[in-house]
Scaffold this motif. Sequence first.
Motif, PDB file in Angstrom:
ATOM      1  N   SER A  21       0.293  -1.165   0.072  1.00  0.00           N
ATOM      2  CA  SER A  21      -0.049  -0.040  -0.297  1.00  0.00           C
ATOM      3  C   SER A  21       0.769   1.388   0.007  1.00  0.00           C
ATOM      4  O   SER A  21       0.548   2.709  -0.921  1.00  0.00           O
ATOM      5  CB  SER A  21      -0.821  -0.296   1.019  1.00  0.00           C
ATOM      6  OG  SER A  21      -1.741  -1.192   1.401  1.00  0.00           O
ATOM      7  N   THR A  24       1.499   1.989  -3.383  1.00  0.00           N
ATOM      8  CA  THR A  24       1.124   2.283  -4.426  1.00  0.00           C
ATOM      9  C   THR A  24       0.527   4.393  -4.105  1.00  0.00           C
ATOM     10  O   THR A  24       0.206   4.979  -4.879  1.00  0.00           O
ATOM     11  CB  THR A  24      -0.942   2.170  -4.077  1.00  0.00           C
ATOM     12  OG1 THR A  24      -0.455   0.192  -4.136  1.00  0.00           O
ATOM     13  CG2 THR A  24      -1.615   2.770  -4.829  1.00  0.00           C
ATOM     14  N   SER A  31      -2.689   7.784  -4.917  1.00  0.00           N
ATOM     15  CA  SER A  31      -4.430   7.500  -5.307  1.00  0.00           C
ATOM     16  C   SER A  31      -4.184   7.952  -3.243  1.00  0.00           C
ATOM     17  O   SER A  31      -4.867   6.466  -3.421  1.00  0.00           O
ATOM     18  CB  SER A  31      -5.071   7.613  -5.954  1.00  0.00           C
ATOM     19  OG  SER A  31      -6.775   7.588  -5.161  1.00  0.00           O
ATOM     20  N   VAL A  33      -7.336   6.833  -2.373  1.00  0.00           N
ATOM     21  CA  VAL A  33      -8.120   6.264  -2.468  1.00  0.00           C
ATOM     22  C   VAL A  33      -8.092   4.717  -2.779  1.00  0.00           C
ATOM     23  O   VAL A  33      -8.330   3.858  -1.913  1.00  0.00           O
ATOM     24  CB  VAL A  33      -9.041   6.566  -3.051  1.00  0.00           C
ATOM     25  CG1 VAL A  33     -10.638   5.496  -3.577  1.00  0.00           C
ATOM     26  CG2 VAL A  33     -10.249   7.921  -2.780  1.00  0.00           C
ATOM     27  N   ALA A  34      -7.543   4.841  -3.561  1.00  0.00           N
ATOM     28  CA  ALA A  34      -6.686   3.124  -4.046  1.00  0.00           C
ATOM     29  C   ALA A  34      -5.308   2.754  -3.348  1.00  0.00           C
ATOM     30  O   ALA A  34      -6.258   0.920  -2.841  1.00  0.00           O
ATOM     31  CB  ALA A  34      -5.641   2.844  -5.521  1.00  0.00           C
ATOM     32  N   THR A  35      -4.740   3.637  -2.055  1.00  0.00           N
ATOM     33  CA  THR A  35      -3.818   3.092  -0.838  1.00  0.00           C
ATOM     34  C   THR A  35      -4.886   2.908   0.084  1.00  0.00           C
ATOM     35  O   THR A  35      -4.739   1.153   0.456  1.00  0.00           O
ATOM     36  CB  THR A  35      -3.458   3.819  -0.868  1.00  0.00           C
ATOM     37  OG1 THR A  35      -2.548   4.355  -1.483  1.00  0.00           O
ATOM     38  CG2 THR A  35      -1.996   3.325   0.593  1.00  0.00           C
ATOM     39  N   ALA A  36      -6.097   3.512   0.054  1.00  0.00           N
ATOM     40  CA  ALA A  36      -6.965   3.022   1.158  1.00  0.00           C
ATOM     41  C   ALA A  36      -7.869   1.652   1.380  1.00  0.00           C
ATOM     42  O   ALA A  36      -7.929   0.792   1.359  1.00  0.00           O
ATOM     43  CB  ALA A  36      -7.440   3.789   1.861  1.00  0.00           C
ATOM     44  N   VAL A  37      -7.896   1.573  -0.290  1.00  0.00           N
ATOM     45  CA  VAL A  37      -8.545   0.024  -0.492  1.00  0.00           C
ATOM     46  C   VAL A  37      -7.641  -1.041  -0.652  1.00  0.00           C
ATOM     47  O   VAL A  37      -8.460  -1.715  -0.881  1.00  0.00           O
ATOM     48  CB  VAL A  37      -9.702   0.381  -2.302  1.00  0.00           C
ATOM     49  CG1 VAL A  37      -9.826  -0.467  -2.805  1.00  0.00           C
ATOM     50  CG2 VAL A  37     -10.552   1.530  -1.984  1.00  0.00           C
ATOM     51  N   LYS A  38      -6.756  -0.792  -1.124  1.00  0.00           N
ATOM     52  CA  LYS A  38      -5.921  -1.848  -0.913  1.00  0.00           C
ATOM     53  C   LYS A  38      -5.415  -1.987   0.671  1.00  0.00           C
ATOM     54  O   LYS A  38      -5.640  -3.888   0.759  1.00  0.00           O
ATOM     55  CB  LYS A  38      -4.762  -1.664  -1.693  1.00  0.00           C
ATOM     56  CG  LYS A  38      -4.362  -1.280  -3.225  1.00  0.00           C
ATOM     57  CD  LYS A  38      -3.010  -1.247  -3.869  1.00  0.00           C
ATOM     58  CE  LYS A  38      -2.133  -2.420  -2.852  1.00  0.00           C
ATOM     59  NZ  LYS A  38      -0.791  -1.928  -3.770  1.00  0.00           N
ATOM     60  N   GLY A  40      -7.729  -1.388   2.790  1.00  0.00           N
ATOM     61  CA  GLY A  40      -8.383  -2.341   3.469  1.00  0.00           C
ATOM     62  C   GLY A  40      -8.862  -3.478   2.991  1.00  0.00           C
ATOM     63  O   GLY A  40      -9.175  -4.717   3.957  1.00  0.00           O
ATOM     64  N   ILE A  41      -8.648  -3.597   1.728  1.00  0.00           N
ATOM     65  CA  ILE A  41      -9.070  -5.409   1.223  1.00  0.00           C
ATOM     66  C   ILE A  41      -7.988  -6.282   1.254  1.00  0.00           C
ATOM     67  O   ILE A  41      -8.215  -7.587   2.374  1.00  0.00           O
ATOM     68  CB  ILE A  41      -8.574  -5.064  -0.117  1.00  0.00           C
ATOM     69  CG1 ILE A  41     -10.127  -4.386  -0.485  1.00  0.00           C
ATOM     70  CG2 ILE A  41      -8.838  -6.678  -0.697  1.00  0.00           C
ATOM     71  CD1 ILE A  41      -9.679  -4.406  -1.919  1.00  0.00           C
TER      72      ILE A  41
END
Length: 523
Positions: A21, A24, A31, A33-38, A40-41
Amino acid sequence: MNVALIGRYLGAFGLLLLLSSPATLFLTSGSPVATAVKAGIGLVLLGVCVATNLRAFGSPDARRSSVGFVRSALVVLGALAVLVVVNLVAYRHNARWDLTRGKLHSLAPQTVATLESLPEKVRAYGFMTPTHASYALTEELFRRYQAQAPERFEYVLEDPRRVPDLAAMYQLKEGQATVVLSRGEGPLASHTTLSVVSEQDLTNALIKLNAVGTQRVYFVTGHGEWPLAKDDAAPDDPGATLSELRRQLLQEGYGVEAIYLTGATDLPRDASLVVIAGARVPFSSPEVEVLRRYLTQGGRVLYFTDAGLRDGLGELLAEYGIQVDEGVAADAQYNSGNPYVLRTPFYGPHDIVRPLQQRGLNVELPTARSLSLLREGLADGVRVEPLIHTSQHGWVETNPEKDAVPSDGEKTGQLTLAATVTRDTSNAPDRRFAQARMVVVGESELLLDPNWGHEPNRNLVMNALGWASNQVARISLRPPDRDVSTITLDRNALSQLRFITTDLLPLSLMGLGLAIWLTRRSK
């Protein structure tokens, strides 16, 4: 496959997502958002792994497996670190190789020669906003020019709304996107502008800016020669003009004018070159005498003729070692499917055609006339050299409407299609130059607008102009006309592309490899 094993797969992939992350955020997409999504997943997948393997975590086998997993994860992280370092080194030391056949991403020889001949630094201003359609293309072109000549070329891209004083200094209108090339400082500064940015336009602008004095080219008219302007074209053949040639001459800093010889006693003293292109009405005796006097004084002439034309200059050409053969030159082997449309790679050892020969380019001459090089009856000091030949399979067809094979009595063998002539005039009274120069080509239609796009022909003509007018730096290969084939990406699309190619795709491959490894260990 049991639930616990699936949980370990998901946990391994989740750990990869969580650990990558930061990359990223700081290296790939940038981004949050992309970092947080990664991340979190990744945490969710790790939670699934823990939930499905609670009993196994306490066993000795599980501890050994965990140690092995951590060791493998460290190896993966090490590999990622190496890749990051390699990418950073490649970014900072950006070596490039152009492996395309047509050298699409390399500067043309003329551009390189022009940059190397700049006597002082030139600054290029690109007045356009970052959202302008040509911004990326202009920046890339500027960067390549500066990389070729960092001491002679520098550039800056400016939003004209943010530098109104600078835009006003170059008399730009509000919102106008353009490029300005500036040379010198203070009252000695000079500049030129161009609105369409391509390598050819930019190099021509540099040549024009670098020109010291204007080379003036006079096109003889009044004998049915090809017109210079589209408006003067015949109604039944609107493309039969020299407007593209004229445009190229102006771009390279030549001055272009038409001239009538009728009633003249001499050619203007500022004539750097005289061009006779496709004359079909005979010159009068006084006109021939004007041309003869001009050459005797060291004048420079480019002469183009065509099959079937008679212009009354045969005697003058013979004094300079040239006789234009009657009929049409043909070649049974080196042609474009028609023996009268010659495509030839056979050149003489002359500076004009050396760049074409080095690049392996063939000139194309449709329905050309061949030349006989004379050795007797020449004016004093004349030297004739062949420039372009046919192959050994050439012949002069005297009746092209009847047949297309050599007949008895027709000239056969390797024919001369173009030649150069020099004459020492260093002791001539009222001398213009110390050496008269002439280029004779048995084909004038290669000058017409529809044929001007054939790059070898265009370079042949412009090199002949450069040699005849003693502009040695202009003997080169010019930037070709290339269609724009680039993809325009905005910042958002570029970020997504970088995220997929440098982040998501490598992680997916590593996750797949990890799953295969875990599967094999479980057996």
